[in-house]
Design a protein around this motif. Structure first.
Motif, PDB file in Angstrom:
ATOM      1  N   GLU A 172       0.919  -1.300   0.028  1.00 44.98           N
ATOM      2  CA  GLU A 172      -0.016  -0.100   0.059  1.00 44.98           C
ATOM      3  C   GLU A 172       0.916   1.199   0.002  1.00 44.98           C
ATOM      4  N   GLN A 173       2.064   0.987   0.115  1.00 46.71           N
ATOM      5  CA  GLN A 173       3.082   2.314   0.169  1.00 46.71           C
ATOM      6  C   GLN A 173       2.907   2.785  -1.130  1.00 46.71           C
ATOM      7  N   PRO A 174       3.036   4.284  -1.384  1.00 44.86           N
ATOM      8  CA  PRO A 174       2.925   4.871  -2.709  1.00 44.86           C
ATOM      9  C   PRO A 174       4.253   4.681  -3.332  1.00 44.86           C
ATOM     10  N   VAL A 175       4.098   4.465  -4.862  1.00 41.29           N
ATOM     11  CA  VAL A 175       5.258   4.199  -5.523  1.00 41.29           C
ATOM     12  C   VAL A 175       5.138   4.766  -6.887  1.00 41.29           C
ATOM     13  N   ASP A 176       6.229   5.486  -7.343  1.00 40.60           N
ATOM     14  CA  ASP A 176       6.317   5.727  -8.450  1.00 40.60           C
ATOM     15  C   ASP A 176       6.787   4.743  -9.687  1.00 40.60           C
ATOM     16  N   MET A 177       5.430   4.313 -10.395  1.00 36.21           N
ATOM     17  CA  MET A 177       5.448   3.097 -11.203  1.00 36.21           C
ATOM     18  C   MET A 177       6.379   3.292 -12.616  1.00 36.21           C
ATOM     19  N   ILE A 217      -3.411  -7.048 -12.944  1.00 30.07           N
ATOM     20  CA  ILE A 217      -3.931  -6.818 -14.047  1.00 30.07           C
ATOM     21  C   ILE A 217      -5.158  -6.484 -13.818  1.00 30.07           C
ATOM     22  N   ARG A 218      -5.964  -6.406 -13.086  1.00 33.43           N
ATOM     23  CA  ARG A 218      -7.236  -6.050 -12.538  1.00 33.43           C
ATOM     24  C   ARG A 218      -7.340  -4.713 -11.904  1.00 33.43           C
ATOM     25  N   GLY A 219      -6.164  -4.049 -11.778  1.00 29.53           N
ATOM     26  CA  GLY A 219      -6.055  -2.925 -10.808  1.00 29.53           C
ATOM     27  C   GLY A 219      -6.403  -1.580 -11.661  1.00 29.53           C
ATOM     28  N   ASP A 220      -5.793  -0.342 -11.260  1.00 26.53           N
ATOM     29  CA  ASP A 220      -6.029   0.919 -11.704  1.00 26.53           C
ATOM     30  C   ASP A 220      -5.111   1.056 -12.986  1.00 26.53           C
ATOM     31  N   ALA A 221      -5.124   2.169 -13.687  1.00 33.28           N
ATOM     32  CA  ALA A 221      -4.259   2.188 -15.016  1.00 33.28           C
ATOM     33  C   ALA A 221      -2.813   2.164 -14.550  1.00 33.28           C
ATOM     34  N   THR A 222      -2.416   2.683 -13.338  1.00 36.34           N
ATOM     35  CA  THR A 222      -0.677   2.607 -13.088  1.00 36.34           C
ATOM     36  C   THR A 222      -0.552   1.073 -12.782  1.00 36.34           C
ATOM     37  N   GLN A 223      -1.444   0.259 -12.059  1.00 36.22           N
ATOM     38  CA  GLN A 223      -0.970  -0.969 -11.634  1.00 36.22           C
ATOM     39  C   GLN A 223      -1.119  -2.054 -13.082  1.00 36.22           C
ATOM     40  N   PHE A 262      -3.574   3.507 -21.100  1.00 32.46           N
ATOM     41  CA  PHE A 262      -3.990   2.950 -20.058  1.00 32.46           C
ATOM     42  C   PHE A 262      -5.068   3.793 -19.033  1.00 32.46           C
ATOM     43  N   ASP A 263      -4.362   5.275 -19.138  1.00 32.75           N
ATOM     44  CA  ASP A 263      -5.336   6.310 -18.221  1.00 32.75           C
ATOM     45  C   ASP A 263      -6.565   6.550 -19.085  1.00 32.75           C
ATOM     46  N   MET A 264      -6.412   6.556 -20.546  1.00 35.88           N
ATOM     47  CA  MET A 264      -7.753   6.514 -21.422  1.00 35.88           C
ATOM     48  C   MET A 264      -8.749   5.929 -20.907  1.00 35.88           C
ATOM     49  N   TYR A 265      -8.037   4.474 -20.821  1.00 33.96           N
ATOM     50  CA  TYR A 265      -9.159   3.530 -20.746  1.00 33.96           C
ATOM     51  C   TYR A 265      -9.909   3.506 -19.235  1.00 33.96           C
ATOM     52  N   GLU A 266      -8.840   3.832 -18.401  1.00 33.17           N
ATOM     53  CA  GLU A 266      -9.262   3.963 -16.834  1.00 33.17           C
ATOM     54  C   GLU A 266     -10.464   5.028 -16.864  1.00 33.17           C
ATOM     55  N   ALA A 267     -10.427   6.198 -17.716  1.00 35.88           N
ATOM     56  CA  ALA A 267     -11.615   7.165 -17.685  1.00 35.88           C
ATOM     57  C   ALA A 267     -12.722   6.508 -18.126  1.00 35.88           C
ATOM     58  N   LEU A 322     -13.837   3.187 -19.515  1.00 36.86           N
ATOM     59  CA  LEU A 322     -14.023   2.017 -19.483  1.00 36.86           C
ATOM     60  C   LEU A 322     -14.270   1.493 -18.051  1.00 36.86           C
ATOM     61  N   PRO A 323     -15.160   0.649 -17.561  1.00 38.16           N
ATOM     62  CA  PRO A 323     -15.203   0.146 -16.175  1.00 38.16           C
ATOM     63  C   PRO A 323     -14.169  -0.668 -15.660  1.00 38.16           C
ATOM     64  N   GLU A 324     -13.703  -0.439 -14.438  1.00 40.93           N
ATOM     65  CA  GLU A 324     -12.490  -1.414 -14.053  1.00 40.93           C
ATOM     66  C   GLU A 324     -12.598  -2.972 -14.270  1.00 40.93           C
ATOM     67  N   GLU A 325     -13.992  -3.182 -13.751  1.00 40.37           N
ATOM     68  CA  GLU A 325     -14.089  -4.918 -13.855  1.00 40.37           C
ATOM     69  C   GLU A 325     -14.664  -5.466 -14.885  1.00 40.37           C
ATOM     70  N   ASP A 326     -14.856  -4.662 -16.003  1.00 39.07           N
ATOM     71  CA  ASP A 326     -15.328  -4.959 -17.340  1.00 39.07           C
ATOM     72  C   ASP A 326     -14.395  -5.876 -18.231  1.00 39.07           C
ATOM     73  N   ASP A 327     -14.807  -7.150 -18.558  1.00 39.34           N
ATOM     74  CA  ASP A 327     -13.942  -7.965 -19.543  1.00 39.34           C
ATOM     75  C   ASP A 327     -13.466  -7.263 -20.745  1.00 39.34           C
ATOM     76  N   CYS A 328     -14.190  -6.393 -21.209  1.00 40.86           N
ATOM     77  CA  CYS A 328     -14.082  -5.632 -22.496  1.00 40.86           C
ATOM     78  C   CYS A 328     -12.871  -4.841 -22.282  1.00 40.86           C
ATOM     79  N   ARG A 329     -12.685  -4.161 -21.142  1.00 45.99           N
ATOM     80  CA  ARG A 329     -11.458  -3.458 -20.934  1.00 45.99           C
ATOM     81  C   ARG A 329     -10.135  -4.246 -21.064  1.00 45.99           C
ATOM     82  N   THR A 330     -10.413  -5.251 -20.284  1.00 48.94           N
ATOM     83  CA  THR A 330      -9.050  -6.401 -20.427  1.00 48.94           C
ATOM     84  C   THR A 330      -8.801  -6.551 -21.779  1.00 48.94           C
TER      85      THR A 330
END
Length: 593
Positions: A212-217, A249-255, A481-486, A488-496
């Motif tokens: 949970e520690q913030p990191v610069d990916m 693989i199912r996280g936010d855009a940075t993950q 990834f940032d574009m799709y984060e904003a 497409l739904p996070e849990e949507d299989d379409c996004r993956t």
């Protein structure tokens, strides 16, 4: 409109009543099918105003629904992936059959003196398997070892002055081989030779707090890439482990960015991704592709605006034409044409004869043009619905091998060369002295079209140097990834699936591969402009009304961070200020009679 949509299709039953919804007799998911209500159908059948020509994407959804009703669609792979897989296999066979002699001691010494061994390409060409046919990693490593011993024996006979340089090369190569053998024995491909297990008394709480520690990916990924480029295997393994702790693989855009680029870096280290498209080749069916496509165009305007700009420009060119011939390089499933077909059907004075020459890369199997023929049959059915005269021909061949004689071009017809988002997969001059990319552009010019419509990714990650290429790919993928984060739904299989097909496959190619295995080679729109001008074209300015209407569509229906702008004769599409796609139109500099 119901009568237009109710076409007899084998294997399907049509329900009675209003509307145009149909259900398949097979077990396809019913959510794939979209019902269109009466108001939409009536609005489509009315004559469109000039400003709204080709702007409605409903015909494409109808076209996709017709495709989803076809039998055996579930077992078919994606056309583009299948074509690229065949190309990769052909290149691998060619490299195996070639007589590749090992580099001489002079070449190695010069490389060391020039510092060119800081790039992976010189060593991975010796150690990375070119095809699954070659065999196990141990066999490749043994062959590489024999090559190095052979060079040592040669050195004993004479060139004593260069022994220190060669000794350094041997030590580096042996160390690299040792790490490769360890990496390839691990189940998950970790590049660390010493896998330490957590202590028995350690708690999961400490792990959770660490993750949970913030990191610069981005910084972590760049540090890992630098370690890979400098052959620092222990540091690369350490950074990969740290990246995996903060990615998913199912996280936010940075993950997601961290997860997929770490996979690409690991594939480069271990040499396990000789053909990066194999990761998506076996898992993606046509039904999944169509579902993802429908979700993608509703959330992101990039592809839709490329098609809209091309179709509107072609429509205006053919306003009085009796025959319109579109030579479509990269036609795939024909998703661009339904909107144009509907617009031509409502043209004042009636539709012209529409001739389409579909050009694609060959497919695997005994019928390399089978899928291309299916596209022609689908377009024919769609043209019949809208009473547009239609002729179709096709060529399934590597584009640089196509000659002008293979194209049937009649005098008096309006000819358009169309190439949307596909020329980046054609090799450039870094692969061949006679650039296949320039050869294809020269073919476009030899066709002598009335219009050449071109759209491509604005990519800066085509450098021959790995670290520069990785940095630019990191920025490009971050924006996507940032574009799709904003959008497409996070849990949507379409996004993956969209991420895997539109980002991961090309990122694997750019990061994990060198030489002919790196099939994605994008360029900036200004670099494309130089190539197209050199091929003998001159720019044709886009209609300002087309750009204005494109901006209105994006503003009304899509996320506020999508941007459309123009640079002279280019229409640019971007996300938060970063240009991602570019569209332009061209005409021959000197029109041949």
């Amino acid at each position: 409109m119901d009568s237009v949509l109710q076409v007899t299709v084998d294997g399907f039953k049509f329900e009675n009543g209003s509307g145009s919804c149909c259900k398949p007799m097979n077990n396809l998911d019913e959510s794939c099918f979209t019902c269109f209500d009466e108001s939409e159908s009536q609005s489509d059948s009315s004559s469109p105003t000039e400003s709204k020509v080709c702007s409605d994407y409903l015909p494409v959804f109808k076209y996709i629904n017709d495709m989803l009703m076809e039998e055996d669609l579930e077992d078919q792979p994606c056309m583009l992936v299948d074509s690229l897989a065949l190309q990769a296999a052909e290149k691998s066979f060619y490299e195996v059959l070639q007589d590749q002699s090992p580099p001489t001691s002079d070449q190695i010494s010069n490389d060391l003196e020039d510092g060119s061994l800081g790039n992976f390409s010189s060593i991975t060409s010796l150690h990375q398997p070119t095809s699954d046919i070659i065999g196990s990693p141990e066999v490749v490593s043994e062959e590489s070892t024999r090559r190095y011993h052979h060079r040592d024996d040669d050195l004993e006979g004479g060139r004593k002055s260069k022994l220190p340089a060669i000794s350094t090369m041997d030590e580096l190569a042996e160390k690299y081989e040792e790490v490769l053998l360890i990496c390839q024995k691990n189940n998950h491909g970790e590049a660390s030779p010493n896998k330490t297990k957590p202590a028995k008394g350690s708690s999961n709480r400490s792990k959770q707090q660490k993750s949970e520690q913030p990191v610069d990916m981005r910084d972590l990924l760049m540090q890992c890439a630098q370690a890979v480029a400098s052959f620092d295997q222990s540091r690369a393994a350490e950074k990969l482990k740290e990246i995996r702790e903060h990615s998913s693989i199912r996280g936010d855009a940075t993950q997601r960015l961290g997860y997929h680029l770490a996979e690409a870096l690991e594939a480069r280290i271990t040499g396990t991704m000789a053909t990066p498209i194999s990761a998506t080749y076996s898992r993606t069916s046509m039904v999944d592709i169509l579902k993802a496509y429908k979700g993608f165009v509703q959330a992101c305007p990039t592809l839709r605006m490329c098609y809209f700009t091309a179709n509107r420009t072609i429509y205006e060119l053919a306003s009085k034409a009796t025959t319109l011939h579109i030579i479509d390089f990269g036609i795939l499933y024909g998703f661009q044409l339904p909107c144009l077909i509907q617009a031509l059907s409502n043209r004042e004075g009636g539709p012209p004869l529409l001739r389409v020459t579909g050009i694609e890369l060959p497919q695997s199997g005994f019928r390399p043009s089978e899928r291309l023929e299916e596209t022609g049959r689908r377009l024919k059915r769609f043209c019949d619905k809208f009473k547009v005269p239609f002729e179709y021909s096709f060529i399934a061949k590597n584009w640089e091998d196509i000659t002008l004689d293979e194209l049937v071009i009649n005098s008096g017809e309006t000819t358009v060369v169309n190439c949307i988002l596909r020329l980046q997969y054609t090799p450039d001059e870094t692969m061949s002295l006679n650039s296949p990319r320039d050869t294809v552009l020269k073919l476009f010019r030899d066709i002598n079209p009335d219009l050449f419509v071109f759209a491509e990714i604005n990519g800066t990650y085509n450098s021959p140097f790995f670290l520069t290429r990785f940095r630019e790919a990191l920025f490009h993928c971050s924006a996507l990834f940032d574009m799709y984060e904003a959008t497409l739904p996070e849990e949507d299989d379409c996004r993956t699936l969209v991420e895997r097909e539109l980002i991961v496959r090309d990122a694997m190619s750019v990061i994990a591969c060198e030489g002919s295995e790196r099939f994605a080679r994008p360029e900036t729109y200004k670099q494309w402009q130089v190539r197209i001008l050199r091929a003998g074209f001159k720019p044709a300015k886009l209609n300002k009304e087309i750009i204005k209407h494109a901006k209105e569509i994006v503003k009304q229906r899509y996320h506020k961070d999508f941007v459309i702008d123009n640079d002279n004769h280019w229409m640019l599409q971007g996300w938060k200020g970063r240009v991602l796609y570019a569209v332009s139109c061209w005409k021959p500099a000197k029109k041949c009679l």
